[in-house]
Write an enzyme that holds these catalytic residues in place. Structure first.
Site, PDB file in Angstrom:
ATOM      1  N   ASP A  44      12.334   0.644   4.148  1.00  0.00           N
ATOM      2  CA  ASP A  44      11.589   1.270   5.191  1.00  0.00           C
ATOM      3  C   ASP A  44      12.345   2.689   5.964  1.00  0.00           C
ATOM      4  O   ASP A  44      13.364   2.748   5.727  1.00  0.00           O
ATOM      5  CB  ASP A  44      10.993   0.263   6.682  1.00  0.00           C
ATOM      6  CG  ASP A  44       9.755   0.563   7.422  1.00  0.00           C
ATOM      7  OD1 ASP A  44       8.699   0.389   6.312  1.00  0.00           O
ATOM      8  OD2 ASP A  44       9.810   1.882   7.918  1.00  0.00           O
ATOM      9  N   ASP A  70      13.218   7.639   2.729  1.00  0.00           N
ATOM     10  CA  ASP A  70      11.682   7.956   3.143  1.00  0.00           C
ATOM     11  C   ASP A  70      11.270   8.629   1.532  1.00  0.00           C
ATOM     12  O   ASP A  70      11.906   9.252   1.331  1.00  0.00           O
ATOM     13  CB  ASP A  70      11.906   9.536   3.811  1.00  0.00           C
ATOM     14  CG  ASP A  70      10.388   9.922   3.811  1.00  0.00           C
ATOM     15  OD1 ASP A  70       9.264   9.902   3.085  1.00  0.00           O
ATOM     16  OD2 ASP A  70      10.322  11.206   5.124  1.00  0.00           O
ATOM     17  N   ASN A  97       4.490   0.243  -1.068  1.00  0.00           N
ATOM     18  CA  ASN A  97       3.386  -0.435   0.095  1.00  0.00           C
ATOM     19  C   ASN A  97       3.699   0.566   0.910  1.00  0.00           C
ATOM     20  O   ASN A  97       2.316   0.383   2.269  1.00  0.00           O
ATOM     21  CB  ASN A  97       4.452  -2.528   1.017  1.00  0.00           C
ATOM     22  CG  ASN A  97       2.560  -2.674   1.893  1.00  0.00           C
ATOM     23  OD1 ASN A  97       1.803  -2.974   1.838  1.00  0.00           O
ATOM     24  ND2 ASN A  97       3.353  -2.107   3.053  1.00  0.00           N
ATOM     25  N   TYR A 162      -7.489  10.360   0.905  1.00  0.00           N
ATOM     26  CA  TYR A 162      -6.959   8.901   1.292  1.00  0.00           C
ATOM     27  C   TYR A 162      -7.902   8.114   0.065  1.00  0.00           C
ATOM     28  O   TYR A 162      -7.289   7.253  -1.017  1.00  0.00           O
ATOM     29  CB  TYR A 162      -7.951   7.733   1.721  1.00  0.00           C
ATOM     30  CG  TYR A 162      -7.691   6.974   2.321  1.00  0.00           C
ATOM     31  CD1 TYR A 162      -5.721   6.561   1.791  1.00  0.00           C
ATOM     32  CD2 TYR A 162      -8.226   6.116   2.439  1.00  0.00           C
ATOM     33  CE1 TYR A 162      -5.566   5.510   2.261  1.00  0.00           C
ATOM     34  CE2 TYR A 162      -8.063   4.333   1.992  1.00  0.00           C
ATOM     35  CZ  TYR A 162      -6.122   3.952   1.968  1.00  0.00           C
ATOM     36  OH  TYR A 162      -6.215   2.803   2.323  1.00  0.00           O
ATOM     37  N   LYS A 166      -5.909   7.085  -3.414  1.00  0.00           N
ATOM     38  CA  LYS A 166      -5.543   6.006  -4.073  1.00  0.00           C
ATOM     39  C   LYS A 166      -6.304   5.649  -5.261  1.00  0.00           C
ATOM     40  O   LYS A 166      -5.875   5.051  -5.824  1.00  0.00           O
ATOM     41  CB  LYS A 166      -6.926   4.757  -2.456  1.00  0.00           C
ATOM     42  CG  LYS A 166      -5.072   5.250  -1.803  1.00  0.00           C
ATOM     43  CD  LYS A 166      -4.439   4.573  -1.527  1.00  0.00           C
ATOM     44  CE  LYS A 166      -3.206   4.667  -1.119  1.00  0.00           C
ATOM     45  NZ  LYS A 166      -2.710   3.271  -0.339  1.00  0.00           N
ATOM     46  N   THR A 197      -5.015  -5.786   9.581  1.00  0.00           N
ATOM     47  CA  THR A 197      -3.323  -4.945   9.559  1.00  0.00           C
ATOM     48  C   THR A 197      -3.515  -3.707  10.445  1.00  0.00           C
ATOM     49  O   THR A 197      -4.437  -3.260  11.349  1.00  0.00           O
ATOM     50  CB  THR A 197      -2.698  -4.546   8.093  1.00  0.00           C
ATOM     51  OG1 THR A 197      -4.007  -3.978   7.671  1.00  0.00           O
ATOM     52  CG2 THR A 197      -3.304  -5.672   6.639  1.00  0.00           C
TER      53      THR A 197
END
Length: 267
Positions: A44, A70, A97, A162, A166, A197
């Protein structure tokens, strides 16, 4: 647990968690993979968050190490390979993810927001694959699971950056699957729908200045099954695709959406 990943190693990119938020997909995947027997490297950009996930794994008796990277920085992506080999010895599974949601109509969307969306949602994912795939190819085995979104299966108005990024993840997943199938490496994608989430609910509530429960209820009403999914639903799908149960599956885009994309034409 059934040990479906016993003896495996897994790199979980985006395995940290937003402070104070409900459990997100990356952390849920790291925990489930470890419960099923995998040793995990939690990656992360927030090292403290990655370490928190790793510690949760260790508290359950699993094996986990944290690493900061990163994914928009190519040298960081290259370093993931070294960190994984140092802590795990080899790599069986790569789980991607990381994602952001640039919002805005085409005429209002700053070009920098468009570029940033693709940099995080697509290019970073491609770079982690770029640096870990040669290792999998040399071993003659491996499984990659990319987390996308149902938005990539639909049209987007005020989320055009977005949805387009995707959709590109879906295309990239299929292209990688075809390219590396002869080398024993499978590449699949999970496309979550309305999920409870941090990105799906908390961020939307904060941006709109409304109560989280109100956002959750509105989203749940849009799903044919009548409720939102959870990070555990995403983790379960990722576990299946990473396990030997999906040994003859590659290039798949698995919608985990409670039927949302069956009747919707835009997001």
């Amino acid at each position: 647990m059934t040990g479906r990943l016993a003896g495996r190693t897994a790199v979980i990119v985006g395995g940290g968690q937003t402070p104070g938020a409900t459990t997100g997909n990356g952390r849920a995947v790291a925990l489930l993979f470890a419960r099923e027997g995998a040793q995990v490297l939690v990656v992360d950009r927030d090292l403290d968050s990655a370490e928190e996930t790793a510690e949760l794994v260790r508290q359950e008796g699993g094996t986990a190490t944290a690493h900061r990277a990163d994914i928009t920085v190519e040298s960081d992506c290259a370093a993931i390979l070294d960190a994984a080999l140092a802590s795990l010895g080899h790599i069986d599974i790569l789980h991607n993810n990381v994602g952001i949601v640039p919002a805005g109509r085409t005429e209002d969307l700053p070009a920098d927001s468009w570029r940033r969306g693709f940099e995080v949602n697509l290019t970073g994912m491609w770079m982690t694959c770029k640096y870990l795939l040669p290792h999998m190819r040399e071993r003659g085995s491996g499984a990659i699971v990319n987390i996308s979104s149902m938005a990539g299966l639909l049209a987007g108005g005020e989320t055009i950056a977005y949805t387009t990024s995707k959709a590109a993840v879906h295309s990239m997943t299929r292209s990688l699957a075809l390219e590396y199938a002869p080398h024993g490496v499978r590449v699949n994608c999970v496309a979550p729908g309305m999920m409870d989430t941090p990105m799906g609910v908390d961020a939307v509530a904060r941006a709109g200045g409304v109560d989280r429960a109100e956002v959750a209820a509105r989203r749940a009403a849009m799903v044919p099954m009548g409720h939102q999914g959870t990070s555990q639903d995403v983790a379960n799908a990722a576990l299946f695709l990473a396990s030997d149960e999906a040994a003859f599956i590659t290039g798949a885009i698995l919608a985990v959406d409670g039927g949302f994309t069956l009747r919707s034409h835009h997001v």
